[in-house]
Write a protein that holds these residues in place. Structure first.
Motif, PDB file in Angstrom:
ATOM      1  N   GLU A 222       0.836  -1.186   0.000  1.00 25.56           N
ATOM      2  CA  GLU A 222       0.000   0.000   0.000  1.00 25.56           C
ATOM      3  C   GLU A 222       0.881   1.249   0.000  1.00 25.56           C
ATOM      4  O   GLU A 222       2.065   1.176   0.314  1.00 25.56           O
ATOM      5  CB  GLU A 222      -0.925   0.005   1.221  1.00 25.56           C
ATOM      6  CG  GLU A 222      -1.860  -1.201   1.269  1.00 25.56           C
ATOM      7  CD  GLU A 222      -2.771  -1.216   2.484  1.00 25.56           C
ATOM      8  OE1 GLU A 222      -3.731  -1.985   2.483  1.00 25.56           O
ATOM      9  OE2 GLU A 222      -2.513  -0.458   3.445  1.00 25.56           O
ATOM     10  N   PHE A 223       0.294   2.395  -0.359  1.00 25.18           N
ATOM     11  CA  PHE A 223       1.058   3.636  -0.240  1.00 25.18           C
ATOM     12  C   PHE A 223       0.131   4.799   0.061  1.00 25.18           C
ATOM     13  O   PHE A 223      -1.090   4.721  -0.103  1.00 25.18           O
ATOM     14  CB  PHE A 223       1.917   3.914  -1.481  1.00 25.18           C
ATOM     15  CG  PHE A 223       1.184   4.159  -2.779  1.00 25.18           C
ATOM     16  CD1 PHE A 223       0.473   5.341  -3.002  1.00 25.18           C
ATOM     17  CD2 PHE A 223       1.240   3.222  -3.807  1.00 25.18           C
ATOM     18  CE1 PHE A 223      -0.180   5.575  -4.204  1.00 25.18           C
ATOM     19  CE2 PHE A 223       0.601   3.450  -5.021  1.00 25.18           C
ATOM     20  CZ  PHE A 223      -0.116   4.638  -5.222  1.00 25.18           C
ATOM     21  N   SER A 224       0.730   5.905   0.520  1.00 28.84           N
ATOM     22  CA  SER A 224      -0.007   7.107   0.869  1.00 28.84           C
ATOM     23  C   SER A 224       0.759   8.315   0.343  1.00 28.84           C
ATOM     24  O   SER A 224       1.985   8.372   0.464  1.00 28.84           O
ATOM     25  CB  SER A 224      -0.175   7.213   2.386  1.00 28.84           C
ATOM     26  OG  SER A 224      -0.944   8.349   2.747  1.00 28.84           O
ATOM     27  N   THR A 225       0.040   9.292  -0.243  1.00 32.03           N
ATOM     28  CA  THR A 225       0.694  10.462  -0.822  1.00 32.03           C
ATOM     29  C   THR A 225       0.017  11.754  -0.384  1.00 32.03           C
ATOM     30  O   THR A 225      -1.133  11.763   0.051  1.00 32.03           O
ATOM     31  CB  THR A 225       0.662  10.428  -2.368  1.00 32.03           C
ATOM     32  OG1 THR A 225      -0.629  10.844  -2.832  1.00 32.03           O
ATOM     33  CG2 THR A 225       0.979   9.049  -2.923  1.00 32.03           C
ATOM     34  N   ALA A 226       0.736  12.865  -0.530  1.00 27.45           N
ATOM     35  CA  ALA A 226       0.184  14.218  -0.514  1.00 27.45           C
ATOM     36  C   ALA A 226       0.791  14.896  -1.733  1.00 27.45           C
ATOM     37  O   ALA A 226       2.015  14.884  -1.890  1.00 27.45           O
ATOM     38  CB  ALA A 226       0.547  14.951   0.766  1.00 27.45           C
ATOM     39  N   GLN A 227      -0.037  15.529  -2.606  1.00 25.62           N
ATOM     40  CA  GLN A 227       0.501  15.859  -3.903  1.00 25.62           C
ATOM     41  C   GLN A 227      -0.320  16.895  -4.666  1.00 25.62           C
ATOM     42  O   GLN A 227      -1.382  17.319  -4.226  1.00 25.62           O
ATOM     43  CB  GLN A 227       0.587  14.597  -4.757  1.00 25.62           C
ATOM     44  CG  GLN A 227      -0.763  13.936  -5.041  1.00 25.62           C
ATOM     45  CD  GLN A 227      -0.614  12.726  -5.955  1.00 25.62           C
ATOM     46  OE1 GLN A 227      -0.583  11.599  -5.494  1.00 25.62           O
ATOM     47  NE2 GLN A 227      -0.546  12.970  -7.262  1.00 25.62           N
ATOM     48  N   ILE A 228       0.216  17.249  -5.850  1.00 23.72           N
ATOM     49  CA  ILE A 228      -0.451  18.089  -6.834  1.00 23.72           C
ATOM     50  C   ILE A 228      -0.582  17.274  -8.118  1.00 23.72           C
ATOM     51  O   ILE A 228       0.361  16.589  -8.521  1.00 23.72           O
ATOM     52  CB  ILE A 228       0.352  19.370  -7.121  1.00 23.72           C
ATOM     53  CG1 ILE A 228       0.545  20.189  -5.834  1.00 23.72           C
ATOM     54  CG2 ILE A 228      -0.330  20.221  -8.194  1.00 23.72           C
ATOM     55  CD1 ILE A 228       1.508  21.362  -6.004  1.00 23.72           C
TER      56      ILE A 228
ATOM     57  N   MET B 239      -3.953   8.786   5.586  1.00 23.74           N
ATOM     58  CA  MET B 239      -3.707   9.814   4.589  1.00 23.74           C
ATOM     59  C   MET B 239      -3.307  11.091   5.312  1.00 23.74           C
ATOM     60  O   MET B 239      -3.891  11.437   6.338  1.00 23.74           O
ATOM     61  CB  MET B 239      -4.951  10.061   3.740  1.00 23.74           C
ATOM     62  CG  MET B 239      -4.755  11.116   2.640  1.00 23.74           C
ATOM     63  SD  MET B 239      -6.316  11.597   1.839  1.00 23.74           S
ATOM     64  CE  MET B 239      -6.759  10.055   1.018  1.00 23.74           C
ATOM     65  N   GLY B 240      -2.307  11.801   4.782  1.00 24.97           N
ATOM     66  CA  GLY B 240      -1.848  13.026   5.424  1.00 24.97           C
ATOM     67  C   GLY B 240      -1.158  12.722   6.735  1.00 24.97           C
ATOM     68  O   GLY B 240      -0.237  11.905   6.807  1.00 24.97           O
TER      69      GLY B 240
ATOM     70  N   GLY C 193      -4.117  17.468  -2.923  1.00 21.74           N
ATOM     71  CA  GLY C 193      -4.657  16.637  -1.856  1.00 21.74           C
ATOM     72  C   GLY C 193      -3.849  15.384  -1.628  1.00 21.74           C
ATOM     73  O   GLY C 193      -2.628  15.365  -1.818  1.00 21.74           O
ATOM     74  N   GLY C 194      -4.535  14.305  -1.216  1.00 24.71           N
ATOM     75  CA  GLY C 194      -3.855  13.067  -0.870  1.00 24.71           C
ATOM     76  C   GLY C 194      -4.499  11.866  -1.522  1.00 24.71           C
ATOM     77  O   GLY C 194      -5.676  11.898  -1.917  1.00 24.71           O
ATOM     78  N   GLU C 195      -3.712  10.788  -1.613  1.00 26.18           N
ATOM     79  CA  GLU C 195      -4.181   9.537  -2.220  1.00 26.18           C
ATOM     80  C   GLU C 195      -3.683   8.360  -1.397  1.00 26.18           C
ATOM     81  O   GLU C 195      -2.546   8.367  -0.916  1.00 26.18           O
ATOM     82  CB  GLU C 195      -3.651   9.435  -3.656  1.00 26.18           C
ATOM     83  CG  GLU C 195      -4.000   8.135  -4.362  1.00 26.18           C
ATOM     84  CD  GLU C 195      -3.477   8.123  -5.799  1.00 26.18           C
ATOM     85  OE1 GLU C 195      -4.254   8.475  -6.706  1.00 26.18           O
ATOM     86  OE2 GLU C 195      -2.295   7.774  -6.008  1.00 26.18           O
TER      87      GLU C 195
END
Length: 440
Positions: free
Chosen positions: A220-226, A369-370, A350-352
Motif C-alpha cells: 500500500e502507499f499514501s501520498t500528498a501531492q499536486i 492519509m496526510g 490533496g492526498g491519495e
C-alpha cells in the motif's frame, strides 16, 4: 553404548544441516527463494535502471545516490526522446509563485524544506544529476519487472480502455458546469482533494505539509501531492508531484519526494520518478525518490515542501519547481504526452491512498492519509496544502476562481477548506486514519 553415541552424532549432524540451510535462506532473503532465470532478469533490469555513475554517495539513511552524466540519464531510453536536446532552463523562466518570504500568513507559517537526507553525505558535481540507486531487493519485491515503479492498474475484463465506473454522468459532482473526473476510475485508490477545472491551466503550485503517515501493508502507499491533468476519464494525461510513503517501491516507510506521469490513465504508460524513461532531470541538487530531511509532528514544528508544475510555452515541456525559490528539478517533455501538449484542463491538490482494502471492502485499511488526523483538526494536527495557485493564459499565478473540495470516502479520509481569518485565503486540510467506527 556405541550405537547410542552414533545415533546422537547423526542427529546432531542433521540438526546442523537444517540450521545451515535455514541460515543460508535467511541470508539470501527473498533472493534465495527465486529462480535463477528470475535473478538473471533482475540483473538485466538493474543494469537498465542504474546508469554508470560518475560518483556515488552513500546516504546515512541507507540510500545510494548515483551522480550520473546528465546526458546518460534514463529519460533518453524513451523512444520519443532519442534525438531530444536537453533544455537546461525554461524559456523564458516564468515568474515563480510568491516566495515564502513574501507571504502574509505569518501566523500559519511552516518551515519550508529544501534539504534531503543524502545532502549530509555529499553532493554531485556539475553536469551530473543525482539518481537514487534501485536495489535488487526492491525489484524482487515487485509484482513483475514490467510493473515495477508504476501505479497498479487493473484493466477491464474486455481488455479495452473503457470507463470502469457504472452510472449516469449526471450523478457526478460538477464544477463550473463540467463533470468532475472521479478518481474511482482508478482501481484500489481513494483520494481527498481540492479540484479546479474547465479552464486551460499552464501551471499549478502549493506548499504541501510533510508528515510520515502509517502505511499498514507493504503493498500500500499514501501520498500528498499536486496533479495537473487533461483528457477524457478513460485515458487522461497526468503530471504529478509531492511526497509519499511507499514500502513496496522503496523498501521502507520513509517520507520521500516523488513525481509521476502517465499519458493513458496509467493503463500502460508512466511511472514514479526516473524508474521508466520520461522525466528529464536537470538539477544536480535534488534526487527524486530520496527521503525528505524532516517531517511534521502533532502540536510540534510544521514542515512543508513548495512545489510547482508549469508549462514552457515555447517547448511545451512541463517543468517541476522545488523550494521557496522555485529551483527547477527537471521537466516532463511535451513529446511523451498527448492532451498535456496543449494545456491542463484540471488541477487537484490533496492526498491519495492505494490499497485493495477500500471502497466497501471490510475491514478497511488502516493506512493513513496526510497526518492520519481528520481535516477538521486543523493546523498542527491535520495535513494541509496552503498558498494554492494556478497559472493560466494571463501568465500570472493566482488563486483558482472555481474550486471544489471532494473526498471519495469521506468517512475514512476527509477534506476541508478553512480560513484562519476572514481576510485570509483558505487553507486546504485533508486526510484521516482509514478504518474507524464510521469506516469499518
Amino acid at each position: 553404548m556405541g550405537r547410542r553415541v552414533g545415533f546422537g552424532w547423526s542427529a546432531l549432524q542433521g540438526a546442523l544441516l537444517v540450521c545451515t540451510v535455514a541460515f543460508a535462506v535467511l541470508s539470501l532473503g527473498v533472493e534465495g527463494m527465486v529462480s535463477k532465470q528470475k535473478l538473471l532478469e533482475v540483473e538485466r533490469k538493474l543494469k537498465q535502471l542504474n546508469k554508470t555513475p560518475v560518483k556515488s554517495i552513500q546516504s546515512e539513511d541507507g540510500d545510494i545516490i548515483d551522480c550520473v552524466d546528465i546526458y546518460k540519464q534514463p529519460a533518453f531510453d524513451h523512444p520519443a526522446l532519442k534525438n531530444h536536446k536537453i533544455q537546461m532552463r525554461p524559456t523564458p523562466p516564468p515568474a515563480p509563485p510568491p516566495s515564502v518570504e513574501d507571504r502574509k500568513e505569518k501566523d500559519s507559517s511552516a518551515i519550508t524544506i529544501v534539504n534531503q537526507t543524502w545532502h549530509r553525505s555529499g553532493s554531485c558535481p556539475e553536469e551530473t544529476v543525482p539518481i537514487r540507486r534501485v536495489k535488487k531487493s526492491e525489484l524482487l519485491r515487485a509484482t513483475s519487472l514490467e510493473s515495477y515503479g508504476r501505479k497498479p492498474y487493473i484493466p477491464p475484463a474486455n481488455g479495452t480502455k473503457t470507463d470502469q465506473i457504472p452510472g449516469d454522468d449526471d450523478n457526478y459532482a460538477k464544477i463550473n458546469g463540467t463533470n468532475i473526473l472521479p478518481s474511482a476510475l482508478e482501481p484500489n485508490r481513494t483520494t481527498s482533494y481540492l479540484i479546479t477545472q474547465a479552464y486551460n491551466y499552464i501551471g499549478a503550485s502549493g506548499d504541501i505539509n510533510v508528515w510520515n503517515p502509517r502505511v499498514e501493508a507493504d503493498d500500500e502507499f499514501s501520498t500528498a501531492q499536486i496533479w495537473v491533468m487533461s483528457g477524457p476519464r478513460e485515458e487522461f494525461d497526468s503530471a504529478e508531484a509531492g511526497w509519499m510513503v511507499n514500502p513496496k517501491l522503496f523498501g521502507d516507510r520513509k517520507t520521500r519526494l516523488f513525481t509521476y506521469w502517465t499519458d493513458d490513465s496509467s493503463w500502460k504508460t508512466g511511472c514514479f520518478n526516473l524508474v521508466c524513461a520520461g522525466f528529464v532531470q536537470t538539477s544536480q541538487e535534488v534526487a527524486l525518490g530520496a527521503a525528505i530531511s524532516a517531517t511534521s509532528s502533532e502540536m510540534g514544528q510544521q514542515y512543508q515542501i513548495s512545489l510547482s508544475i508549469y508549462m514552457d510555452l515555447d517547448t511545451k515541456n512541463w517543468w517541476l519547481g522545488f523550494g521557496p525559490k522555485n529551483i527547477t528539478i527537471g521537466y516532463w517533455p511535451g513529446a511523451i504526452f498527448g492532451y498535456l501538449q496543449h494545456s491542463g484542463t484540471m488541477v487537484k491538490w490533496g492526498g491519495e491512498v492505494y490499497s485493495s482494502k477500500i471502497r466497501g471492502v471490510k475491514p478497511h485499511t488502516t493506512t493513513a492519509m496526510g497526518s492520519g488526523n481528520w481535516a477538521s483538526y486543523l493546523w498542527g494536527h491535520a495535513c494541509f496544502i496552503q498558498h494554492v495557485r494556478i497559472r493560466d493564459w494571463s501568465l500570472s499565478w493566482k488563486y483558482p476562481e472555481w474550486v471544489y473540495p471532494m473526498a471519495d470516502e469521506a468517512d475514512c479520509y476527509g477534506v476541508l477548506q478553512n480560513r484562519p481569518h476572514p481576510l485570509d485565503e483558505p487553507i486546504l486540510y485533508f486526510g484521516g486514519p482509514g478504518r474507524n467506527n464510521y469506516c469499518p
